[in-house]
Design a protein around this motif. Structure first.
Motif, PDB file in Angstrom:
ATOM      1  N   ALA A   1       0.847  -1.201   0.000  1.00  0.00           N
ATOM      2  CA  ALA A   1       0.000   0.000   0.000  1.00  0.00           C
ATOM      3  C   ALA A   1       0.888   1.259   0.000  1.00  0.00           C
ATOM      4  O   ALA A   1       2.031   1.218   0.458  1.00  0.00           O
ATOM      5  CB  ALA A   1      -0.892  -0.004   1.241  1.00  0.00           C
ATOM      6  N   PRO A   2       0.361   2.381  -0.490  1.00  0.00           N
ATOM      7  CA  PRO A   2       1.131   3.619  -0.448  1.00  0.00           C
ATOM      8  C   PRO A   2       1.324   4.109   0.986  1.00  0.00           C
ATOM      9  O   PRO A   2       0.392   4.054   1.780  1.00  0.00           O
ATOM     10  CB  PRO A   2       0.241   4.615  -1.220  1.00  0.00           C
ATOM     11  N   MET A   3       2.526   4.551   1.290  1.00  0.00           N
ATOM     12  CA  MET A   3       2.784   5.166   2.602  1.00  0.00           C
ATOM     13  C   MET A   3       3.703   6.361   2.429  1.00  0.00           C
ATOM     14  O   MET A   3       4.846   6.219   1.961  1.00  0.00           O
ATOM     15  CB  MET A   3       3.416   4.156   3.564  1.00  0.00           C
ATOM     16  N   ALA A   4       3.189   7.530   2.842  1.00  0.00           N
ATOM     17  CA  ALA A   4       3.961   8.764   2.743  1.00  0.00           C
ATOM     18  C   ALA A   4       5.272   8.628   3.507  1.00  0.00           C
ATOM     19  O   ALA A   4       5.286   8.130   4.631  1.00  0.00           O
ATOM     20  CB  ALA A   4       3.142   9.924   3.291  1.00  0.00           C
TER      21      ALA A   4
ATOM     22  N   PHE B   1       7.607   6.599   3.048  1.00  0.00           N
ATOM     23  CA  PHE B   1       8.151   5.240   3.154  1.00  0.00           C
ATOM     24  C   PHE B   1       8.231   4.488   1.832  1.00  0.00           C
ATOM     25  O   PHE B   1       9.224   3.799   1.594  1.00  0.00           O
ATOM     26  CB  PHE B   1       7.335   4.401   4.153  1.00  0.00           C
TER      27      PHE B   1
ATOM     28  N   MET C   1       1.955   9.151  -1.588  1.00  0.00           N
ATOM     29  CA  MET C   1       1.035  10.042  -2.299  1.00  0.00           C
ATOM     30  C   MET C   1       1.788  11.261  -2.821  1.00  0.00           C
ATOM     31  O   MET C   1       2.598  11.866  -2.126  1.00  0.00           O
ATOM     32  CB  MET C   1      -0.158  10.425  -1.446  1.00  0.00           C
TER      33      MET C   1
ATOM     34  N   HIS D   1       0.793   7.035  -7.157  1.00  0.00           N
ATOM     35  CA  HIS D   1      -0.387   7.308  -6.311  1.00  0.00           C
ATOM     36  C   HIS D   1      -0.492   8.829  -6.143  1.00  0.00           C
ATOM     37  O   HIS D   1       0.373   9.452  -5.527  1.00  0.00           O
ATOM     38  CB  HIS D   1      -0.149   6.579  -4.987  1.00  0.00           C
TER      39      HIS D   1
ATOM     40  N   ASN E   1      -5.811   8.929  -4.635  1.00  0.00           N
ATOM     41  CA  ASN E   1      -6.056   8.900  -3.198  1.00  0.00           C
ATOM     42  C   ASN E   1      -7.380   9.592  -2.868  1.00  0.00           C
ATOM     43  O   ASN E   1      -7.533  10.783  -3.112  1.00  0.00           O
ATOM     44  CB  ASN E   1      -4.907   9.602  -2.469  1.00  0.00           C
TER      45      ASN E   1
ATOM     46  N   LYS F   1      -8.089   4.466  -4.361  1.00  0.00           N
ATOM     47  CA  LYS F   1      -7.943   3.937  -2.992  1.00  0.00           C
ATOM     48  C   LYS F   1      -8.752   4.827  -2.063  1.00  0.00           C
ATOM     49  O   LYS F   1      -8.545   6.037  -2.014  1.00  0.00           O
ATOM     50  CB  LYS F   1      -6.476   3.915  -2.571  1.00  0.00           C
TER      51      LYS F   1
ATOM     52  N   HIS G   1      -9.850   0.692   2.056  1.00  0.00           N
ATOM     53  CA  HIS G   1      -9.365   0.571   3.423  1.00  0.00           C
ATOM     54  C   HIS G   1     -10.650   0.447   4.239  1.00  0.00           C
ATOM     55  O   HIS G   1     -11.444   1.397   4.267  1.00  0.00           O
ATOM     56  CB  HIS G   1      -8.557   1.816   3.797  1.00  0.00           C
TER      57      HIS G   1
ATOM     58  N   HIS H   1      -6.293   5.370  11.388  1.00  0.00           N
ATOM     59  CA  HIS H   1      -5.729   4.059  11.060  1.00  0.00           C
ATOM     60  C   HIS H   1      -5.994   3.042  12.163  1.00  0.00           C
ATOM     61  O   HIS H   1      -5.343   2.008  12.221  1.00  0.00           O
ATOM     62  CB  HIS H   1      -4.215   4.159  10.814  1.00  0.00           C
TER      63      HIS H   1
ATOM     64  N   ASN I   1      -8.013  -3.600   2.335  1.00  0.00           N
ATOM     65  CA  ASN I   1      -6.865  -3.082   3.075  1.00  0.00           C
ATOM     66  C   ASN I   1      -7.295  -2.805   4.514  1.00  0.00           C
ATOM     67  O   ASN I   1      -8.428  -2.405   4.752  1.00  0.00           O
ATOM     68  CB  ASN I   1      -6.361  -1.788   2.405  1.00  0.00           C
ATOM     69  N   GLY I   2      -6.350  -3.042   5.433  1.00  0.00           N
ATOM     70  CA  GLY I   2      -6.590  -2.707   6.822  1.00  0.00           C
ATOM     71  C   GLY I   2      -6.179  -3.802   7.772  1.00  0.00           C
ATOM     72  O   GLY I   2      -6.818  -4.849   7.838  1.00  0.00           O
ATOM     73  N   SER I   3      -5.049  -3.561   8.456  1.00  0.00           N
ATOM     74  CA  SER I   3      -4.583  -4.424   9.544  1.00  0.00           C
ATOM     75  C   SER I   3      -4.314  -5.866   9.148  1.00  0.00           C
ATOM     76  O   SER I   3      -4.474  -6.773   9.966  1.00  0.00           O
ATOM     77  CB  SER I   3      -5.564  -4.379  10.726  1.00  0.00           C
TER      78      SER I   3
ATOM     79  N   ALA J   1       0.118  -2.322   4.440  1.00  0.00           N
ATOM     80  CA  ALA J   1       0.935  -1.115   4.675  1.00  0.00           C
ATOM     81  C   ALA J   1       1.864  -1.327   5.866  1.00  0.00           C
ATOM     82  O   ALA J   1       3.000  -1.786   5.708  1.00  0.00           O
ATOM     83  CB  ALA J   1       0.028   0.100   4.865  1.00  0.00           C
ATOM     84  N   ARG J   2       1.368  -1.067   7.072  1.00  0.00           N
ATOM     85  CA  ARG J   2       2.283  -0.984   8.226  1.00  0.00           C
ATOM     86  C   ARG J   2       3.085  -2.251   8.481  1.00  0.00           C
ATOM     87  O   ARG J   2       4.258  -2.172   8.856  1.00  0.00           O
ATOM     88  CB  ARG J   2       1.487  -0.590   9.481  1.00  0.00           C
TER      89      ARG J   2
END
Ligand SMILES: Cc1cc2nc3c(=O)[nH]c(=O)nc-3n(C[C@H](O)[C@H](O)[C@H](O)COP(=O)(O)O)c2cc1C
Length: 315
Positions: A12-15, A17, A38, A67, A95, A137, A167, A175, A199-201, A222-223
Motif C-alpha cells: 500500500a502507499p505510505m507517505a 516510506f 502520495m 499514487h 487517493n 484507494k 481501506h 488508522h 486493506n486494513g490491519s 501497509a504498516r
C-alpha cells in the motif's frame, strides 16, 4: 511462498516510506504491485523537483503504480498525463482516503468522500486523459453513520477505473479501530465484477485469510511491511541482510536527489534510513537501546556498525 496465497498481495502507499528502496525490497519478497507515496498533482504540474523525485523508479521494479492526490480534475488529469509520459509506471491510483487535515483541507484525500460529484469528475478526467489503467484507494465513508461505498462503487464503475481498494475503515477512524470485513464482503457482492482490493490491519496469514474470505481480488498491506517486507511471504526475513540491502538501495535513491538537495547522498541516506533501522530489529535484544541512540548514528559506518551488533543475536 506468496505464490501459495490465492490472491495477490500489494504494498500500500505510505507517505515518506514507499520509495523505490522499499518497493524493490517488498517486490523481492512477493508484493505483486507497489505504490509510490502520495504525490501532489499540483507539484507534478509545476515540475517541482522534490515532487518529481517521488516519481523516480528503479529499473528493476516490476509493477510500480503512481499514487496521486489533489482536488482539481483538470490538474489531476494533467499530472496523470505527465506521470504516464515518464513511462515508469504500470498505472495510476487516486487517493480518496487520506484523513490528514493538511490534505483534506485542500479538498483532497478523504475530503473527496464528502464531495462525491467532484470525485466523479476527477476520475472521469484522469481516465480520459491517459491510456494507463486507473484505480482508486478510498474508505467506507466519512464516518460510520455515513457509509458512501455504494455511491463510490457506482462512480468508479461509470468512470472506467479498473479496480477500487477499500481501506475497510471510516475516515473518522484514522488508522485504528475495527476493520469492517463485513462491509468489505457487501462491497464485493455489490461490485458487479469490478475488482475490489481490501486493506486494513493485515499482518500475517490468518488476517490475510480473513480478508480474502470476503471475496476481495487482492489485498494491500501497509504498516506490517514497514517492520518486515517478508510479510508478503508470511515470514520474517534476516533483518541484518535486509538492513544492509535497504541501506545500499537508499544510497542509490538519494544519489538521484543530489542535483537539487543540500545534502549529499550519504547524509540523506543516513537520515532516511534511521527510521527504518529500528523497525527491522524490533523485539530483538538491544533493539530498544539502539532506538534510544538513533540520533547518534550519523555516518554510514555508524549504521553498518549498528547492524553488525545484531549479527550475534540472529535466531
Ligand atoms: C506512515 C503511513 C503513511 C501512509 N501514507 C498513505 C498515503 O500516502 N496514501 C494512502 O492512500 N494511504 C496512506 N497510508 C494508509 C495506508 O496505505 C493504509 O491504508 C493503512 O495504513 C491501513 O493499512 P495497514 O493496516 O496495512 O497499515 C499511510 C499509512 C501510514 C502508516
Amino acid at each position: 511462498m506468496a505464490g501459495a496465497f490465492p490472491i495477490p498481495l500489494f504494498l500500500a502507499p505510505m507517505a515518506e516510506f514507499t520509495s523505490p528502496p522499499m518497493r524493490v525490497l517488498c517486490e523481492a519478497c512477493g508484493a505483486a504491485r507497489t505504490h509510490t507515496e502520495m504525490v501532489n498533482a499540483e507539484g507534478v504540474c509545476r515540475g517541482a523537483e522534490k515532487t518529481l523525485f517521488l516519481l523516480e523508479t528503479f529499473g528493476e521494479e516490476q509493477n510500480p503504480w503512481a499514487h496521486l492526490y489533489g482536488a482539481d480534475p483538470t490538474r489531476l488529469a494533467e499530472a496523470a498525463r505527465r506521470v504516464e509520459a515518464t513511462g515508469r509506471f504500470k498505472g495510476i491510483d487516486l487517493n480518496a482516503g487520506c484523513p490528514v487535515p493538511r490534505i483534506t483541507g485542500q479538498g483532497a484525500g478523504a475530503a473527496l468522500l464528502t464531495d462525491l460529484p467532484r470525485l466523479g469528475r476527477i476520475l472521469d478526467a484522469i481516465v480520459s486523459a491517459i491510456r494507463l489503467p486507473v484505480t482508486l484507494k478510498t474508505r467506507l465513508g466519512p464516518h460510520p453513520a455515513k457509509p458512501v461505498w455504494r455511491e463510490v462503487l457506482s462512480i468508479a464503475r461509470s468512470s472506467g477505473v479498473t479496480a477500487v481498494t477499500f481501506h475497510a475503515r471510516y475516515t473518522s477512524q484514522g488508522h485504528a479501530g475495527a476493520v469492517h470485513l463485513g462491509a468489505l464482503g457487501e462491497i464485493v457482492a455489490a461490485a458487479e465484477g469490478l475488482p475490489i482490493h481490501g486493506n486494513g490491519s493485515v499482518t500475517d496469514r490468518p488476517s490475510a485469510e480473513a480478508m480474502a474470505a470476503t471475496g476481495v481480488h487482492g489485498i494491500q498491506i501497509a504498516r506490517a511491511a514497514l517492520d518486515n517486507p517478508g510479510v508478503f511471504m508470511f515470514r520474517r526475513v534476516d533483518p541484518c541482510a535486509l538492513a544492509e540491502r535497504h541501506l545500499a538501495l537508499e544510497l542509490r535513491y538519494r544519489a538521484l536527489a543530489e542535483r537539487f538537495s543540500r545534502l549529499s547522498a550519504e547524509e540523506a541516506a543516513v537520515l532516511t534510513f534511521r527510521k527504518h533501522l529500528f523497525r527491522y530489529f524490533k523485539g530483538m535484544p538491544g533493539a530498544n537501546a539502539m532506538r534510544g541512540n538513533l540520533m547518534r548514528l550519523r555516518t554510514l559506518a555508524d549504521l553498518h556498525a549498528a547492524i553488525a551488533t545484531f549479527r550475534g543475536h540472529m535466531v
